[in-house]
Design a protein around this motif. Structure first.
Motif, PDB file in Angstrom:
ATOM      1  N   GLY A 135       0.788  -1.227   0.000  1.00  0.00           N
ATOM      2  CA  GLY A 135       0.000   0.000   0.000  1.00  0.00           C
ATOM      3  C   GLY A 135       0.813   1.264   0.000  1.00  0.00           C
ATOM      4  O   GLY A 135       0.274   2.352   0.181  1.00  0.00           O
ATOM      5  N   ASP A 136       2.140   1.175  -0.221  1.00  0.00           N
ATOM      6  CA  ASP A 136       2.995   2.350  -0.156  1.00  0.00           C
ATOM      7  C   ASP A 136       3.369   2.889  -1.527  1.00  0.00           C
ATOM      8  O   ASP A 136       4.154   3.815  -1.634  1.00  0.00           O
ATOM      9  N   SER A 137       2.859   2.317  -2.597  1.00  0.00           N
ATOM     10  CA  SER A 137       3.203   2.773  -3.928  1.00  0.00           C
ATOM     11  C   SER A 137       1.998   2.595  -4.826  1.00  0.00           C
ATOM     12  O   SER A 137       1.067   1.860  -4.523  1.00  0.00           O
ATOM     13  N   PHE A 138       2.005   3.287  -5.938  1.00  0.00           N
ATOM     14  CA  PHE A 138       0.852   3.230  -6.827  1.00  0.00           C
ATOM     15  C   PHE A 138       0.806   1.909  -7.582  1.00  0.00           C
ATOM     16  O   PHE A 138       1.805   1.258  -7.793  1.00  0.00           O
ATOM     17  N   ASN A 139      -0.405   1.525  -7.961  1.00  0.00           N
ATOM     18  CA  ASN A 139      -0.625   0.367  -8.806  1.00  0.00           C
ATOM     19  C   ASN A 139      -0.975   0.863 -10.199  1.00  0.00           C
ATOM     20  O   ASN A 139      -1.377   2.007 -10.378  1.00  0.00           O
ATOM     21  N   GLY A 140      -0.849   0.000 -11.179  1.00  0.00           N
ATOM     22  CA  GLY A 140      -1.230   0.455 -12.502  1.00  0.00           C
ATOM     23  C   GLY A 140      -0.866  -0.509 -13.597  1.00  0.00           C
ATOM     24  O   GLY A 140      -0.174  -1.516 -13.388  1.00  0.00           O
ATOM     25  N   LEU A 141      -1.354  -0.174 -14.807  1.00  0.00           N
ATOM     26  CA  LEU A 141      -1.112  -0.960 -16.000  1.00  0.00           C
ATOM     27  C   LEU A 141       0.133  -0.451 -16.702  1.00  0.00           C
ATOM     28  O   LEU A 141       0.287   0.755 -16.916  1.00  0.00           O
ATOM     29  N   PHE A 142       1.033  -1.367 -17.056  1.00  0.00           N
ATOM     30  CA  PHE A 142       2.301  -1.008 -17.677  1.00  0.00           C
ATOM     31  C   PHE A 142       2.415  -1.680 -19.042  1.00  0.00           C
ATOM     32  O   PHE A 142       2.046  -2.852 -19.213  1.00  0.00           O
ATOM     33  N   ALA A 143       2.964  -0.936 -19.995  1.00  0.00           N
ATOM     34  CA  ALA A 143       3.242  -1.516 -21.309  1.00  0.00           C
ATOM     35  C   ALA A 143       4.502  -2.370 -21.268  1.00  0.00           C
ATOM     36  O   ALA A 143       4.713  -3.215 -22.138  1.00  0.00           O
ATOM     37  N   SER A 144       5.335  -2.164 -20.272  1.00  0.00           N
ATOM     38  CA  SER A 144       6.596  -2.894 -20.129  1.00  0.00           C
ATOM     39  C   SER A 144       6.384  -4.157 -19.305  1.00  0.00           C
ATOM     40  O   SER A 144       5.353  -4.328 -18.642  1.00  0.00           O
ATOM     41  N   THR A 145       7.368  -5.032 -19.332  1.00  0.00           N
ATOM     42  CA  THR A 145       7.301  -6.259 -18.558  1.00  0.00           C
ATOM     43  C   THR A 145       8.715  -6.717 -18.218  1.00  0.00           C
ATOM     44  O   THR A 145       9.706  -6.119 -18.656  1.00  0.00           O
ATOM     45  N   SER A 146       8.812  -7.781 -17.449  1.00  0.00           N
ATOM     46  CA  SER A 146      10.109  -8.295 -17.013  1.00  0.00           C
ATOM     47  C   SER A 146      10.806  -9.060 -18.134  1.00  0.00           C
ATOM     48  O   SER A 146      10.163  -9.709 -18.974  1.00  0.00           O
ATOM     49  N   LEU A 147      12.150  -8.997 -18.137  1.00  0.00           N
ATOM     50  CA  LEU A 147      12.918  -9.822 -19.066  1.00  0.00           C
ATOM     51  C   LEU A 147      12.685 -11.304 -18.800  1.00  0.00           C
ATOM     52  O   LEU A 147      12.782 -12.137 -19.710  1.00  0.00           O
ATOM     53  N   LEU A 148      12.357 -11.615 -17.551  1.00  0.00           N
ATOM     54  CA  LEU A 148      12.084 -13.006 -17.196  1.00  0.00           C
ATOM     55  C   LEU A 148      10.924 -13.566 -18.019  1.00  0.00           C
ATOM     56  O   LEU A 148      10.951 -14.730 -18.442  1.00  0.00           O
ATOM     57  N   VAL A 149       9.918 -12.725 -18.275  1.00  0.00           N
ATOM     58  CA  VAL A 149       8.776 -13.166 -19.069  1.00  0.00           C
ATOM     59  C   VAL A 149       9.220 -13.516 -20.485  1.00  0.00           C
ATOM     60  O   VAL A 149       8.825 -14.545 -21.050  1.00  0.00           O
ATOM     61  N   GLY A 150      10.066 -12.662 -21.074  1.00  0.00           N
ATOM     62  CA  GLY A 150      10.551 -12.937 -22.417  1.00  0.00           C
ATOM     63  C   GLY A 150      11.355 -14.226 -22.487  1.00  0.00           C
ATOM     64  O   GLY A 150      11.201 -15.021 -23.428  1.00  0.00           O
ATOM     65  N   LYS A 151      12.200 -14.455 -21.490  1.00  0.00           N
ATOM     66  CA  LYS A 151      13.011 -15.683 -21.465  1.00  0.00           C
ATOM     67  C   LYS A 151      12.125 -16.922 -21.341  1.00  0.00           C
ATOM     68  O   LYS A 151      12.353 -17.940 -21.998  1.00  0.00           O
ATOM     69  N   LYS A 152      11.116 -16.840 -20.472  1.00  0.00           N
ATOM     70  CA  LYS A 152      10.218 -17.977 -20.285  1.00  0.00           C
ATOM     71  C   LYS A 152       9.435 -18.280 -21.566  1.00  0.00           C
ATOM     72  O   LYS A 152       9.224 -19.437 -21.928  1.00  0.00           O
ATOM     73  N   LEU A 153       8.979 -17.231 -22.245  1.00  0.00           N
ATOM     74  CA  LEU A 153       8.242 -17.437 -23.490  1.00  0.00           C
ATOM     75  C   LEU A 153       9.128 -18.077 -24.559  1.00  0.00           C
ATOM     76  O   LEU A 153       8.679 -18.933 -25.330  1.00  0.00           O
ATOM     77  N   GLN A 154      10.398 -17.663 -24.604  1.00  0.00           N
ATOM     78  CA  GLN A 154      11.308 -18.215 -25.601  1.00  0.00           C
ATOM     79  C   GLN A 154      11.683 -19.664 -25.301  1.00  0.00           C
ATOM     80  O   GLN A 154      11.844 -20.480 -26.220  1.00  0.00           O
ATOM     81  N   GLU A 155      11.806 -19.989 -24.027  1.00  0.00           N
ATOM     82  CA  GLU A 155      12.366 -21.290 -23.661  1.00  0.00           C
ATOM     83  C   GLU A 155      11.331 -22.341 -23.268  1.00  0.00           C
ATOM     84  O   GLU A 155      11.568 -23.538 -23.459  1.00  0.00           O
ATOM     85  N   GLU A 156      10.180 -21.921 -22.724  1.00  0.00           N
ATOM     86  CA  GLU A 156       9.271 -22.893 -22.128  1.00  0.00           C
ATOM     87  C   GLU A 156       7.879 -22.943 -22.741  1.00  0.00           C
ATOM     88  O   GLU A 156       7.222 -23.977 -22.658  1.00  0.00           O
ATOM     89  N   VAL A 157       7.422 -21.854 -23.338  1.00  0.00           N
ATOM     90  CA  VAL A 157       6.051 -21.808 -23.841  1.00  0.00           C
ATOM     91  C   VAL A 157       6.021 -22.235 -25.303  1.00  0.00           C
ATOM     92  O   VAL A 157       6.758 -21.691 -26.135  1.00  0.00           O
TER      93      VAL A 157
END
Length: 867
Positions: A135-157
């Motif tokens: 509760g100490d920072s704002f929430n919101g929708l981001f166009a960016s994402t983690s590099l971890l997501v890209g690696k997982k998509l390339q290697e596992e999905v």
């Protein structure tokens, strides 16, 4: 078949033919019904002879070309006879149609974004929705994402054709011989060319980003560095690295949501981070500057990818109780225009802006149509005899209606020509005021065709009501005594139209006053520190000490500090700190500063003071200054008790402790849209500084900027100087309020002008219909003052109704919707809410008084001599 025969057969022969066929049919029924039906069908076709076929009438009353030409001539003559009303309609419709043309071009260009990608229907981007669970920072929708997501998509999905990772913020000063250029772009991979349709005109797309030192340039950047020489294989110098040019691509189209000048290999950056031991680089929470796109195979199921992403998010979110990230996807066609997202990779246009501008345009168009309706009805008495004569000589109601619709379409078409002339004059100003980004708004054939169709539709909408009303006039009653005929039994429709226009005018005036007040409030808001006579200079990669030494030679500069950002203008950065309880963490806003920063900006110290010294090369930051909100957040006691205490920062997997040297009063860290939240100043290291803050004393700001630029050029001749006064930067930070003020001001003038034209129309109509009443009252002794009061009551009543409706609705719109998310906002006082009614009152009264006096001074004998 009976209907078929009746349709094609001439009425003269139809009855005899049907009688004969019926007789044959009854005779054949003795053989069988099916046989009788078949013979009847053959006979019906057999008797379809030329002399029996019904003749086609080419002189249909509504399609006869001579009749249409006659309507056009009548329309032109009517426009010429009624030049005042026609001119008012021409100007009103022309101006409103100019706004509509701009909106047509605007929406058409928005919808063209990213349409050059041949695989756009299968290209998707991964998005993040960040939830801070503390509760100490704002929430919101981001166009960016983690590099971890890209690696997982390339290697596992499975089920994906291609996946590419993009990281923004690549920037370097590239030199080749005497030529130098600063370029910006992305870190990415070779899959970039397989997914997107950016054209690589030189180089191999399969290997252009394979080598760690590879560099792909845009045509413009390559031209600046190499001229007409082939750049492939050439080595260029950067600030810290050398690059080999491996490709040249065509310049990125302006209607692309990604804008860049160069591409460099992502694996080069990845290797550097691994060497540095940066564990945060690929962490689940590090989602601020990375973007992941993937290409779905033809016939692929997007639902399976969504399921895989949801499972990935579930696994990673289970590892922390501080935050949660939901993964989403969006097609590239949904990015521009699209939803509001933080950390966009390029220009972003929200659908709400399109809806808002379209709605305002529709309101302006509707007001202009209402204005035409009112003015047409206002001069209906003058045209009633014309309608009666036409009906007497044989014109039916449909022809009368078509005649007046033709006249409305002619006026709308003339207005369209006026609108196109105005379009090219106001387009530049429109693009400067509205959030257009890199848009061009060039007129195209599709826009031209759409505008012609729009003009016809607008003419029909504007003319439909008066044409229907005028076509209902009984001819005999009019020709007996046109002056005594009461054409309209009620005036509710016209009063509703004029009240609607007045409501719009009142609302736009209040909106203009509100946005101006909010802008003025924002730029004069007490931030808790000094911004006057401070110039912020962007370092742009230069050594702060070197540039500082050069600027100290300018006599008008009395003090200089350094910082990582310019606060209260929209920039923000937070870090997570703990105090004594390691489980009690808080996200605090952070700015890295030197020891002179708090003194230069006149922060109010409650206890302690600034840092004892600045850090040297290689020194680590150890000290922190907190504000009163941070003091209260961690329950540290009094400001004096907090001095010497320590806060712990968890950064990139490493915990660092900072000793508190001072406590300052609370201040506004970011824009006033946000709440005033806890913030701290960290003792900045050299590589963390991005700005020099100059305290100046001058009566010649322009002359001072010339001196600053001269000293800056002595250090850096490549980058243009980026420097502005703090107050100017704050003013620019609230350009949304300023632009809204300009938009509402423009619409207010437009709406009021159109409404006053309509008001003039209904005033003329009222005076013409009450001419005999006024004459009789004058004969009976009524004075001009009494007549003015009598005739003005109806108009004043409409103004009061409009103000009573528009004022509370506009108040609710701004207080509950538009300004709802702004933490610090100017109050909507009585002066703001009354502004709409006062402006309309003082605009309408001269029209009412002018018309009533004109009517009241008419000689009664001229009006009543035939009665």
């Amino acid at each position: 078949m009976t209907r078929f025969i009746s349709w094609y057969c001439h009425p003269k022969y139809a009855e005899d033919l049907l009688g004969d066929l019926e007789e044959y049919y009854r005779r054949n029924l003795e053989v069988g019904r099916n046989r009788a039906d078949f013979i009847y069908f053959l006979d019906a076709v057999k008797f379809m002879r030329p002399y029996l076929v019904r003749k086609v009438k080419l002189n249909n009353r509504m399609t006869n070309l001579n009749l249409v030409a006659n309507y056009l001539k009548t329309a032109v003559r009517s426009i010429r006879r009624n030049q005042l009303f026609s001119g008012i309609n021409l100007v009103g419709l022309g101006i409103s149609m100019t706004v509509c043309l701009l909106m047509i071009a605007y929406v058409a260009e928005l919808l063209s974004y990213d349409d050059f990608h041949s695989k756009r229907d299968r290209i998707y981007r991964v998005t993040n929705y960040y939830h801070n669970l503390t509760g100490d920072s704002f929430n919101g929708l981001f166009a960016s994402t983690s590099l971890l997501v890209g690696k997982k998509l390339q290697e596992e999905v499975t089920g994906l054709e291609e996946v590419v990772i993009i990281r923004r913020n690549f920037s370097d000063d590239i030199r080749k011989g005497d030529n130098a250029v600063n370029i910006t772009g992305y870190y990415t991979e070779n899959q970039f060319w397989d997914i997107f349709s950016f054209e690589l005109i030189q180089g191999n797309p399969e290997t252009s980003l394979s080598h760690p030192e590879s560099l792909v340039l845009s045509q413009s950047a390559a031209k600046k560095l190499f001229g007409d020489k082939n750049p492939i294989g050439e080595i260029v110098e950067g600030r810290d690295n050398n690059y080999t040019v491996t490709g040249v691509m065509r310049d990125v189209p302006y209607n692309s949501h990604m804008q860049f000048e160069a591409l460099v290999p992502f694996h080069k950056l990845e290797s550097e981070k691994q060497v540095e031991g940066d564990a945060n680089f690929i962490s689940w929470r590090s989602m601020w500057t990375n973007y992941v796109y993937f290409l779905l195979p033809e016939g692929g199921q997007i639902e399976s990818i969504e399921s895989s992403l949801a499972q990935l998010a579930s696994v990673e979110n289970a590892k922390t109780d501080r935050f949660a990230i939901d993964l989403g996807i969006e097609n590239i066609n949904e990015i521009v225009p699209g939803a509001s997202r933080s950390n966009e990779i390029g220009p972003n246009f929200e659908w709400i802006i399109v809806y808002l501008l379209s709605g305002l345009t529709f309101i302006v168009m509707l007001s202009a149509c209402f204005n035409y309706t009112n003015l047409s009805i206002a001069r209906s008495l003058r045209r009633s005899k014309e309608v009666g004569v036409r009906k007497v000589v044989g014109a039916n109601r449909g022809q009368i209606t078509f005649q007046f619709l033709t006249e409305a379409v002619v006026i709308a078409s003339c207005s369209l020509m006026v609108a196109w002339l105005l379009y090219f004059f106001v387009k530049g100003h429109f693009m400067a005021v509205f959030p257009m980004g890199a848009m061009h708004l060039d007129a195209s054939w599709s826009t031209l065709v759409a505008s012609v169709v729009f003009a016809i539709v607008m003419g029909l909408l504007a003319g439909i009501v008066p044409s229907l009303l005028l076509s209902r006039i009984p001819p005999i009653a009019i020709l007996r005594d046109v002056s005594s005929r009461k054409i309209f039994r009620g005036v509710s429709l016209r009063r509703v139209l004029i009240v609607f226009q007045l409501c719009l005018s009142v609302a736009f005036v209040i909106a203009t006053a509100t946005t101006y007040r909010q802008h003025d409030y924002a730029i004069n808001f007490d931030l808790g520190f000094r911004t006057e006579d401070i110039v912020n200079v962007s370092l742009q990669g230069n050594d702060p000490e070197v540039l500082k030494s050069a600027l100290e030679q300018v006599p008008e500069i009395s003090n200089i500090s350094t910082s990582s950002m310019v606060m209260s203008t929209g920039s923000a950065w937070s870090e997570t700190f703990t105090y004594k309880d390691p489980l009690d963490s808080a996200s605090l806003w952070v700015n890295h500063v030197d020891r002179a920063f708090t003194t230069l900006h006149d922060f109010n110290f409650l206890a302690g003071g600034t840092f004892l010294r600045d850090l040297g090369e290689g020194d680590s930051s150890k000290y922190i200054i907190i504000d009163a909100l941070t003091l209260n957040r961690f329950n540290m006691g009094t400001p004096e008790e907090a001095i010497g205490q320590k806060l712990t920062l968890s950064e990139r997997g490493v915990k660092r402790r900072y000793e508190i040297t001072g406590v300052i009063d609370e201040f506004q860290y970011s824009r006033i849209d946000w709440d005033t939240e806890p913030a701290v100043f960290l003792q900045g290291e050299v590589d963390q500084f991005r700005f020099l803050n100059l305290s100046v004393e001058t009566q010649d700001p322009l002359g001072l900027m010339v001196k600053i630029e001269k000293m800056y050029r002595s250090i850096d001749d490549l980058h243009p100087l980026q420097a502005e006064f703090y107050d100017e930067r704050i003013n620019n930070a609230y350009q949304d309020f300023s632009k809204s003020f300009q938009i509402f001001s423009f619409l207010s003038v437009l709406a009021i002008s159109i409404a006053m034209m309509g008001f003039l129309g209904i005033a003329v109509f009222t005076m013409e219909t009450r001419m005999k009443e006024i004459s009789v009252r004058k004969i009976l002794g009524a004075t001009e003052k009494q007549l003015v009061l009598l005739l003005s009551k109806g108009f004043l009543k409409m103004i009061v109704i409009a103000v009573s409706i528009a004022t509370p609705l506009t108040y609710l719109l701004f207080s509950q919707v538009i300004l709802e998310g702004i933490s610090h906002r100017a109050p909507l006082g009585a002066d703001i809410l009354s502004s709409g009614g006062l402006v309309i009152l003082f605009s309408a009264l001269p029209i009412v008084i002018w018309q009533t006096l004109r009517t009241a001074r008419t000689n009664p004998a001229e009006t009543l001599r035939n009665d």
